[in-house]
Structure formats: C-alpha cells, structure tokens
Design an enzyme around this catalytic site. Sequence first.
Site, PDB file in Angstrom:
ATOM      1  N   ASP A   1       5.698   0.429   9.601  1.00  0.00           N
ATOM      2  CA  ASP A   1       4.872   1.413  10.316  1.00  0.00           C
ATOM      3  C   ASP A   1       3.408   0.982  10.395  1.00  0.00           C
ATOM      4  OD1 ASP A   1       4.164   1.800   7.645  1.00  0.00           O
ATOM      5  OD2 ASP A   1       4.526   3.965   7.641  1.00  0.00           O
TER       6      ASP A   1
ATOM      7  N   LYS B   1       2.846  -8.780  11.365  1.00  0.00           N
ATOM      8  CA  LYS B   1       4.095  -8.075  11.669  1.00  0.00           C
ATOM      9  C   LYS B   1       4.096  -7.613  13.137  1.00  0.00           C
ATOM     10  CE  LYS B   1       7.096  -7.127   9.257  1.00  0.00           C
ATOM     11  NZ  LYS B   1       8.334  -7.847   8.843  1.00  0.00           N
TER      12      LYS B   1
HETATM   13  P1  NAD Z   1       9.428  -8.671  -0.508  1.00  0.00           P
HETATM   14  O1  NAD Z   1       8.095  -9.327  -0.516  1.00  0.00           O
HETATM   15  O2  NAD Z   1       9.892  -7.931  -1.713  1.00  0.00           O
HETATM   16  O3  NAD Z   1      10.554  -9.743  -0.169  1.00  0.00           O
HETATM   17  C1  NAD Z   1      10.388 -10.719   0.809  1.00  0.00           C
HETATM   18  C2  NAD Z   1      11.486 -11.770   0.630  1.00  0.00           C
HETATM   19  O4  NAD Z   1      11.334 -12.767   1.645  1.00  0.00           O
HETATM   20  C3  NAD Z   1      11.412 -12.495  -0.730  1.00  0.00           C
HETATM   21  O5  NAD Z   1      12.694 -12.578  -1.309  1.00  0.00           O
HETATM   22  C4  NAD Z   1      10.878 -13.878  -0.360  1.00  0.00           C
HETATM   23  O6  NAD Z   1      11.337 -14.903  -1.234  1.00  0.00           O
HETATM   24  C5  NAD Z   1      11.435 -14.053   1.059  1.00  0.00           C
HETATM   25  N1  NAD Z   1      10.618 -14.981   1.856  1.00  0.00           N
HETATM   26  C6  NAD Z   1       9.262 -14.967   2.002  1.00  0.00           C
HETATM   27  N2  NAD Z   1       8.878 -15.969   2.795  1.00  0.00           N
HETATM   28  C7  NAD Z   1      10.016 -16.622   3.191  1.00  0.00           C
HETATM   29  C8  NAD Z   1      10.270 -17.741   4.027  1.00  0.00           C
HETATM   30  N3  NAD Z   1       9.254 -18.402   4.627  1.00  0.00           N
HETATM   31  N4  NAD Z   1      11.550 -18.130   4.220  1.00  0.00           N
HETATM   32  C9  NAD Z   1      12.568 -17.471   3.612  1.00  0.00           C
HETATM   33  N5  NAD Z   1      12.384 -16.427   2.784  1.00  0.00           N
HETATM   34  C10 NAD Z   1      11.113 -15.995   2.584  1.00  0.00           C
HETATM   35  O7  NAD Z   1       9.418  -7.731   0.783  1.00  0.00           O
HETATM   36  P2  NAD Z   1      10.049  -6.279   0.987  1.00  0.00           P
HETATM   37  O8  NAD Z   1       9.089  -5.271   0.503  1.00  0.00           O
HETATM   38  O9  NAD Z   1      11.430  -6.290   0.513  1.00  0.00           O
HETATM   39  O10 NAD Z   1      10.028  -6.222   2.597  1.00  0.00           O
HETATM   40  C11 NAD Z   1      11.116  -6.756   3.352  1.00  0.00           C
HETATM   41  C12 NAD Z   1      10.814  -6.559   4.825  1.00  0.00           C
HETATM   42  O11 NAD Z   1      10.662  -5.165   5.100  1.00  0.00           O
HETATM   43  C13 NAD Z   1       9.530  -7.224   5.298  1.00  0.00           C
HETATM   44  O12 NAD Z   1       9.759  -7.743   6.580  1.00  0.00           O
HETATM   45  C14 NAD Z   1       8.511  -6.092   5.340  1.00  0.00           C
HETATM   46  O13 NAD Z   1       7.529  -6.336   6.303  1.00  0.00           O
HETATM   47  C15 NAD Z   1       9.399  -4.929   5.709  1.00  0.00           C
HETATM   48  N6  NAD Z   1       8.951  -3.598   5.237  1.00  0.00           N
HETATM   49  C16 NAD Z   1       8.644  -3.388   3.927  1.00  0.00           C
HETATM   50  C17 NAD Z   1       8.310  -2.096   3.493  1.00  0.00           C
HETATM   51  C18 NAD Z   1       8.004  -1.802   2.047  1.00  0.00           C
HETATM   52  O14 NAD Z   1       7.621  -0.657   1.736  1.00  0.00           O
HETATM   53  N7  NAD Z   1       8.149  -2.741   1.134  1.00  0.00           N
HETATM   54  C19 NAD Z   1       8.265  -1.041   4.418  1.00  0.00           C
HETATM   55  C20 NAD Z   1       8.556  -1.310   5.763  1.00  0.00           C
HETATM   56  C21 NAD Z   1       8.921  -2.578   6.159  1.00  0.00           C
HETATM   57  O1  DAU Z   2       3.961   1.249   5.185  1.00  0.00           O
HETATM   58  C1  DAU Z   2       4.869   0.200   4.946  1.00  0.00           C
HETATM   59  C2  DAU Z   2       4.232  -0.848   4.075  1.00  0.00           C
HETATM   60  O2  DAU Z   2       4.148  -0.310   2.759  1.00  0.00           O
HETATM   61  C3  DAU Z   2       5.000  -2.158   4.076  1.00  0.00           C
HETATM   62  O3  DAU Z   2       4.980  -2.706   5.369  1.00  0.00           O
HETATM   63  C4  DAU Z   2       4.400  -3.146   3.078  1.00  0.00           C
HETATM   64  O4  DAU Z   2       5.187  -4.309   3.018  1.00  0.00           O
HETATM   65  C5  DAU Z   2       4.373  -2.480   1.714  1.00  0.00           C
HETATM   66  O5  DAU Z   2       3.779  -3.338   0.754  1.00  0.00           O
HETATM   67  C6  DAU Z   2       3.603  -1.161   1.766  1.00  0.00           C
HETATM   68  O6  DAU Z   2       2.207  -1.388   2.037  1.00  0.00           O
HETATM   69  P1  DAU Z   2       1.049  -0.555   1.290  1.00  0.00           P
HETATM   70  O7  DAU Z   2      -0.193  -1.331   1.405  1.00  0.00           O
HETATM   71  O8  DAU Z   2       1.036   0.852   1.731  1.00  0.00           O
HETATM   72  O9  DAU Z   2       1.646  -0.593  -0.223  1.00  0.00           O
HETATM   73  P2  DAU Z   2       0.940  -0.804  -1.640  1.00  0.00           P
HETATM   74  O10 DAU Z   2       1.972  -0.465  -2.670  1.00  0.00           O
HETATM   75  O11 DAU Z   2       0.258  -2.119  -1.738  1.00  0.00           O
HETATM   76  O12 DAU Z   2      -0.161   0.337  -1.645  1.00  0.00           O
HETATM   77  C7  DAU Z   2       0.183   1.710  -1.504  1.00  0.00           C
HETATM   78  C8  DAU Z   2      -1.104   2.521  -1.506  1.00  0.00           C
HETATM   79  O13 DAU Z   2      -1.685   2.459  -2.829  1.00  0.00           O
HETATM   80  C9  DAU Z   2      -2.176   1.995  -0.572  1.00  0.00           C
HETATM   81  O14 DAU Z   2      -2.927   3.088  -0.054  1.00  0.00           O
HETATM   82  C10 DAU Z   2      -3.079   1.146  -1.469  1.00  0.00           C
HETATM   83  C11 DAU Z   2      -2.993   1.886  -2.795  1.00  0.00           C
HETATM   84  N1  DAU Z   2      -3.138   1.047  -4.016  1.00  0.00           N
HETATM   85  C12 DAU Z   2      -2.358  -0.062  -4.126  1.00  0.00           C
HETATM   86  C13 DAU Z   2      -2.454  -0.875  -5.243  1.00  0.00           C
HETATM   87  C14 DAU Z   2      -1.617  -2.109  -5.363  1.00  0.00           C
HETATM   88  C15 DAU Z   2      -4.026   1.423  -5.018  1.00  0.00           C
HETATM   89  O15 DAU Z   2      -4.712   2.464  -4.925  1.00  0.00           O
HETATM   90  N2  DAU Z   2      -4.117   0.617  -6.119  1.00  0.00           N
HETATM   91  C16 DAU Z   2      -3.378  -0.522  -6.270  1.00  0.00           C
HETATM   92  O16 DAU Z   2      -3.543  -1.225  -7.310  1.00  0.00           O
END
Ligand code: NAD
Ligand code: DAU
Length: 350
Positions: A131, A159
């Site tokens: 998002d 992204k």
């Molecule tokens: P993550 O960082 O936990 O995992 C990413 C994985 O991709 C890892 O296992 C890493 O080894 C692999 N990777 C990284 N670079 C690579 C490469 N060049 N080739 C092959 N593998 C590679 O990420 P996540 O939080 O699980 O997110 C997964 C997907 O979902 C991402 O595309 C992210 O943008 C999307 N997403 C994440 C969130 C969230 O809240 N975490 C929310 C919405 C969308």
């Molecule tokens: O919205 C989806 C996204 O959510 C994904 O696309 C990303 O991959 C995922 O990492 C996540 O991004 P955020 O930046 O929202 O997540 P993060 O956990 O890093 O931070 C969540 C919120 O908390 C953000 O407002 C920043 C704040 N934060 C984060 C950290 C690490 C703090 O206040 N202190 C911290 O130490």
Amino acid sequence: MNILITGGAGFIGSHVVRLFVTKYPHYRIVNLDALTYAGNLENLSDVEHAPNYIFERGNILDAPFLQGLFEKYQFDGVIHLAAESHVDRSIANPMAFVETNVMGTVQLLNAARNAWKDNMKGKRYYHVSTDEVYGSLGEEGYFTEETRYDPRSPYSASKAASDHFVRAYWHTYQLPVVLSNCSNNYGPNHFPEKLIPLVINNIREGKPLPIYGDGKYTRDWLWVKDHASAIDVIFHNGRKGETYNIGGNNEWKNIDLVQQLCDIVDELLGRPQGSARQLITFVADRPGHDRRYAIDASKLRDELGWEPSIRFEEGFRQTVQWYLEHEEWLRHVITGAYQAYYAEQYRSEK
Ligand code: NAD
Ligand code: DAU
C-alpha cells in the site's frame, strides 16, 4: 500445477509457501530465494521435507539462472514476493532496492514472458506489492485501487516502479498478470528490525523501545496468514490485469500499538503491569515518514469474497506468544549482522 514462489524464505513468503504446500499437495511448489539477511529457511522447517516442495537458492537478478529454472520446472504460475522490504534500509541504501525490486522484477517478467510467449493459456503471474505506493493519507480517507501513485520513500518508489513494469507487460505482451497491494502484516517469523518484533525482542532484553517522531503515525495491520489466504484467492480467481487491495481494516497509531504490546508481554512474562511501558523512548523521526496508511479492500471482498479471518486482539496475542515461545528462532536471527544494523540505525539512542 508447477508454481514458482520467490522470496519464500522471508516473512510473508514463508507463510505463502506453507499454505500452498499443505493445501495443494498436487501442486509442485518451488521456492526461489537468495537468502539475504531477511531470508531464513528455519521459517519453513515444518514443510522442508514435503514431497511437493523444492528450495532453489538463487537471485532474481540472474537472468540465465531464471531461464534455466523455467526450463527445468515448466512453471504454470509465478507468485513474486522476493524484495528488499524495509523502508529504513532503503533510506540508508536505495541502490539495493532499485536492483532487486525494479531490475529483479523485470528479469523475472522477462523469464516468464520468454517461457510462456508461445502459449499463455492457463498461465498466471502474480506480483505482490504494498500500500506504500499510494503515499500518505491525512486523518480521513482510504487507499482504493484507483488512488494515484505517490511513493515517498526509496522502498515505495522501487515497489511502484515494479508495479508499473508488471502492468506494462500485461498491456504490451499480454502476460497474464494479477497484482495486489497490501497493508502492514504482523505475525510469526517477522524479522525483528520491523516495529512489532523489534519491540517484543527489546522488551525481552530490557532495551529501549524506539518510537519515531511523535508516535502518532498510523498503520493498518493485517494477520500475515490472512495475507497468504488473500494471495491464494487472488492467484486462483483474480481477473487478469487487475489489482486488488488487501487490508486489515485495523488502524493503529504506533504509540497505542506499542503500549498494547507492552501490556501483553508484561502479562505473558508475569512481570508487573507497566514495567515494559517504561522502556518506551521517543527517538528521531524517519525521514519522509508517511503519516497514515489505510486500505479499502472492498473490491476483494465484493468480487472474490475474501475477508480477514481473525480478530486483531487474538492475532496480536498469538503473535506475542509465538515470539516468547521461539527464543531460539529469535536468537538465530539477531546475530552479528543484526547487531551491526541495530547499532547504526539507532546510534544516537545508545
Ligand atoms: P522479507 O524482507 O521478510 O523477505 C524478502 C525475501 O526475499 C527474503 O527471503 C530474501 O532473502 C528474498 N530476497 C531478497 N532479495 C532477493 C533477490 N535479489 N533474489 C531472490 N530473493 C531475494 O519481506 P516480506 O516482509 O516478507 O515481504 C514480501 C513481499 O511482500 C515484498 O515484495 C514486500 O514488498 C511485500 N509486502 C510486505 C508487507 C509487510 O508488511 N511486510 C506488506 C505489503 C507488501
Ligand atoms: O504498509 C506495508 C509496508 O509495511 C510494507 O510494504 C513494508 O515492507 C513493511 O516493512 C511495512 O513498512 P513500515 O515502514 O510501515 O513498517 P515498519 O515496521 O518498519 O514500521 C512501522 C511503523 O513503526 C512506521 O510508522 C515506523 C514506525 N517505527 C518503526 C521502527 C522500526 C518506529 O516508530 N520505530 C522503529 O524502531
């Protein structure tokens, strides 16, 4: 079906791999992951010996490797999650995000297109996005699939660029794509440099809980297994060329979320209520910090019947319990490299 899942050793990817391996024993699931700092095969130890599961270590930037993989497994579908995913890391080093998220995605699109160009029938290319591409909301309103892109961090810009390439391959080459943009996920196996697992780990260790800025930044939290179930539904039933927003309808200001976490951890560890809250420390803000994300997921609900399955209170408590019961998992991921990252990211707070 032969399905390629990229990034399956990461947080969300591991839940998607587990769901597909167990729910579809007649599918062959190939997990391609480079095992960066965020990739961890321990996340999949319960399915690693399943007969329909194969792990391939490799990089999505490696075109000959991808071509070989498509020849070897004759994929019918791709679910692409591999990415650099941490906003703070993107601020420190944008190039890794351009490489993996933009160039890696295009390499994967090329590999699928080359393999499928003579017959796209029955094929499906699923791109998992965020998002954050929509930018930042004020107090009101929601992101819909029509919201104009307005990425504001190097992560979200990378992204957004990858999303545009995926849609371009649909319009230009008729690659049968489908996309989703999801809000913040929480749950087991989340790498502890993201907010929720970082806070749980720091409470365990009695370390400060760093809250960026005024702590009133708002995120819409979704149980990671509900994201995996949405991906399942969209992969199988989503319309070609379409985008679906996925969200939890569950907004929290960071400070309120962290206070809740403190109270649950205190309770589960049998510590006096209020002790973890004393660790809360307001620190310098994240540059370009997006104020609020909130998803309108009504298209997914109305078209494909998906809704989150679990109440936040339940999922949140289960999450805390999981981390407290998996100390060994935590210990393995907070090795030297994690310590170095942590020291650099929070250096003014030491
Ligand atoms: P993550 O960082 O936990 O995992 C990413 C994985 O991709 C890892 O296992 C890493 O080894 C692999 N990777 C990284 N670079 C690579 C490469 N060049 N080739 C092959 N593998 C590679 O990420 P996540 O939080 O699980 O997110 C997964 C997907 O979902 C991402 O595309 C992210 O943008 C999307 N997403 C994440 C969130 C969230 O809240 N975490 C929310 C919405 C969308
Ligand atoms: O919205 C989806 C996204 O959510 C994904 O696309 C990303 O991959 C995922 O990492 C996540 O991004 P955020 O930046 O929202 O997540 P993060 O956990 O890093 O931070 C969540 C919120 O908390 C953000 O407002 C920043 C704040 N934060 C984060 C950290 C690490 C703090 O206040 N202190 C911290 O130490």
